[in-house]
Design a protein around this motif. Structure first.
Motif, PDB file in Angstrom:
ATOM      1  N   ILE A  42     -29.287  13.232 -21.703  1.00 17.65           N
ATOM      2  CA  ILE A  42     -28.959  12.975 -20.303  1.00 17.65           C
ATOM      3  C   ILE A  42     -30.156  12.313 -19.642  1.00 17.65           C
ATOM      4  O   ILE A  42     -31.221  12.185 -20.245  1.00 17.65           O
ATOM      5  CB  ILE A  42     -28.590  14.280 -19.560  1.00 17.65           C
ATOM      6  N   THR A  43     -30.003  11.891 -18.405  1.00 16.75           N
ATOM      7  CA  THR A  43     -31.118  11.254 -17.712  1.00 16.75           C
ATOM      8  C   THR A  43     -32.215  12.270 -17.398  1.00 16.75           C
ATOM      9  O   THR A  43     -31.935  13.437 -17.127  1.00 16.75           O
ATOM     10  CB  THR A  43     -30.663  10.601 -16.397  1.00 16.75           C
ATOM     11  N   TYR A  44     -33.451  11.803 -17.415  1.00 17.63           N
ATOM     12  CA  TYR A  44     -34.592  12.674 -17.097  1.00 17.63           C
ATOM     13  C   TYR A  44     -34.456  13.228 -15.686  1.00 17.63           C
ATOM     14  O   TYR A  44     -34.667  14.433 -15.462  1.00 17.63           O
ATOM     15  CB  TYR A  44     -35.890  11.882 -17.238  1.00 17.63           C
ATOM     16  N   GLY A  45     -34.075  12.344 -14.740  1.00 13.76           N
ATOM     17  CA  GLY A  45     -33.912  12.789 -13.361  1.00 13.76           C
ATOM     18  C   GLY A  45     -32.860  13.878 -13.228  1.00 13.76           C
ATOM     19  O   GLY A  45     -33.002  14.809 -12.429  1.00 13.76           O
ATOM     20  N   GLY A  46     -31.788  13.768 -14.027  1.00 16.75           N
ATOM     21  CA  GLY A  46     -30.731  14.759 -13.983  1.00 16.75           C
ATOM     22  C   GLY A  46     -31.107  16.056 -14.682  1.00 16.75           C
ATOM     23  O   GLY A  46     -30.578  17.119 -14.359  1.00 16.75           O
ATOM     24  N   ALA A  47     -32.045  15.979 -15.624  1.00 14.42           N
ATOM     25  CA  ALA A  47     -32.414  17.158 -16.415  1.00 14.42           C
ATOM     26  C   ALA A  47     -33.413  18.057 -15.701  1.00 14.42           C
ATOM     27  O   ALA A  47     -33.404  19.280 -15.896  1.00 14.42           O
ATOM     28  CB  ALA A  47     -32.998  16.721 -17.759  1.00 14.42           C
ATOM     29  N   VAL A  48     -34.282  17.467 -14.875  1.00 14.97           N
ATOM     30  CA  VAL A  48     -35.412  18.201 -14.319  1.00 14.97           C
ATOM     31  C   VAL A  48     -35.004  19.489 -13.615  1.00 14.97           C
ATOM     32  O   VAL A  48     -35.589  20.558 -13.851  1.00 14.97           O
ATOM     33  CB  VAL A  48     -36.217  17.302 -13.353  1.00 14.97           C
ATOM     34  N   GLN A  49     -33.989  19.430 -12.746  1.00 16.89           N
ATOM     35  CA  GLN A  49     -33.615  20.630 -11.986  1.00 16.89           C
ATOM     36  C   GLN A  49     -33.130  21.749 -12.903  1.00 16.89           C
ATOM     37  O   GLN A  49     -33.353  22.932 -12.629  1.00 16.89           O
ATOM     38  CB  GLN A  49     -32.546  20.288 -10.962  1.00 16.89           C
ATOM     39  N   TYR A  50     -32.471  21.390 -14.002  1.00 16.81           N
ATOM     40  CA  TYR A  50     -31.960  22.392 -14.941  1.00 16.81           C
ATOM     41  C   TYR A  50     -33.074  22.946 -15.824  1.00 16.81           C
ATOM     42  O   TYR A  50     -32.998  24.079 -16.287  1.00 16.81           O
ATOM     43  CB  TYR A  50     -30.841  21.807 -15.783  1.00 16.81           C
ATOM     44  N   VAL A  51     -34.098  22.130 -16.072  1.00 18.09           N
ATOM     45  CA  VAL A  51     -35.267  22.613 -16.804  1.00 18.09           C
ATOM     46  C   VAL A  51     -36.023  23.614 -15.928  1.00 18.09           C
ATOM     47  O   VAL A  51     -36.451  24.674 -16.393  1.00 18.09           O
ATOM     48  CB  VAL A  51     -36.184  21.437 -17.202  1.00 18.09           C
ATOM     49  N   GLU A  52     -36.163  23.284 -14.650  1.00 21.03           N
ATOM     50  CA  GLU A  52     -36.872  24.173 -13.723  1.00 21.03           C
ATOM     51  C   GLU A  52     -36.143  25.506 -13.558  1.00 21.03           C
ATOM     52  O   GLU A  52     -36.776  26.551 -13.384  1.00 21.03           O
ATOM     53  CB  GLU A  52     -37.046  23.485 -12.372  1.00 21.03           C
TER      54      GLU A  52
END
Length: 244
Positions: free
Chosen positions: A130-140
């Motif tokens: 998926i896109t990095y921008g889309g992944a960040v919130q779910y990683v956090e």
């Protein structure tokens, strides 16, 4: 695709799509070549890490990097699943992983980014991109974990699959503009110049930056070079794939 391809070559009909178009053609999903059955007009180039794609697994997965993924696939053949749209660029990336790691991974249909996120976070899919921008919130939040970057170069925090030793395993999906074949070259250049004007539009740049989708339109010559490169890269990678 067909509405654009069959339109009069007068500049009144153009198509905004992405470089997955080359995979759609190479996989046999669409028979007409982007570079010959259409007039390539504008290639965009993503700016910064937000434009990159990343491989993600469930937040509590024991898989921490791409080599862990390969080892898991070797240890339990057929159990590792990869969410993607079959016949598109996401499948090509999955095939690149299998070729680079000499493993078999089971492909499952997950077309939209939402499907991929919910599938991986819910434990129904092992890995997807998926896109990095889309992944960040779910990683956090701990729902997802990034194990590698799909693009050739990684970020400050994450290595790309290629940098982790999976040779020739990379893909960058860029946005682009096509018109019907037969467009006059001067008209093609004029259309390109209009899109290039977005590079100087501060309001648009701020909007794209805020939405983590900053992209720049390449000039005509650079766009034509990029279109040729994608045709060559996809053609070489797709020739090693059994699309059936």
């Amino acid at each position: 695709f067909e509405q654009c391809r069959n339109a009069k070559p007068d500049g009144s009909t153009i198509m905004f799509w992405h470089t997955g178009f080359y995979v759609t053609n190479a996989s046999g999903q669409y028979e007409h070549s982007p570079n010959t059955a259409f007039s390539p007009l504008v290639m965009f180039r993503g700016e910064g890490d937000d434009a990159k794609q990343v491989f993600v697994v469930k937040g509590d997965s024991p898989i921490n990097n791409m080599n862990d993924l390969i080892e898991a696939a070797k240890a339990a053949p057929g159990t590792i699943t990869y969410g993607c749209s079959v016949g598109g660029s996401a499948q090509l990336v999955a095939e690149m992983i299998m070729q680079a790691g000499d493993v078999d991974i089971r492909l499952v249909d997950a077309a939209s980014q939402t499907d991929k996120i919910t599938g991986v976070a819910g434990g129904n899919i092992t890995v997807s991109a998926i896109t990095y921008g889309g992944a960040v919130q779910y990683v956090e939040s701990g729902d997802l974990k990034i194990i590698g970057v799909v693009d050739k170069e990684g970020t400050d925090e994450y290595q790309s699959a290629s940098e982790q030793g999976l040779e020739n395993c990379y893909w960058t999906q860029e946005l682009c503009v096509f018109g019907p074949a037969g467009l006059d070259e001067d008209l093609c250049k004029a259309i390109n110049e209009v899109f290039a004007g977005m590079n100087e539009d501060e309001t648009l740049i701020n909007t794209l930056t805020t939405s983590k989708m900053l992209k720049k339109a390449l000039d005509y010559d650079a766009s034509m070079s990029a279109f040729a490169d994608y045709e060559k890269t996809v053609g070489e990678a797709a020739s090693k794939v059994d699309w059936n």
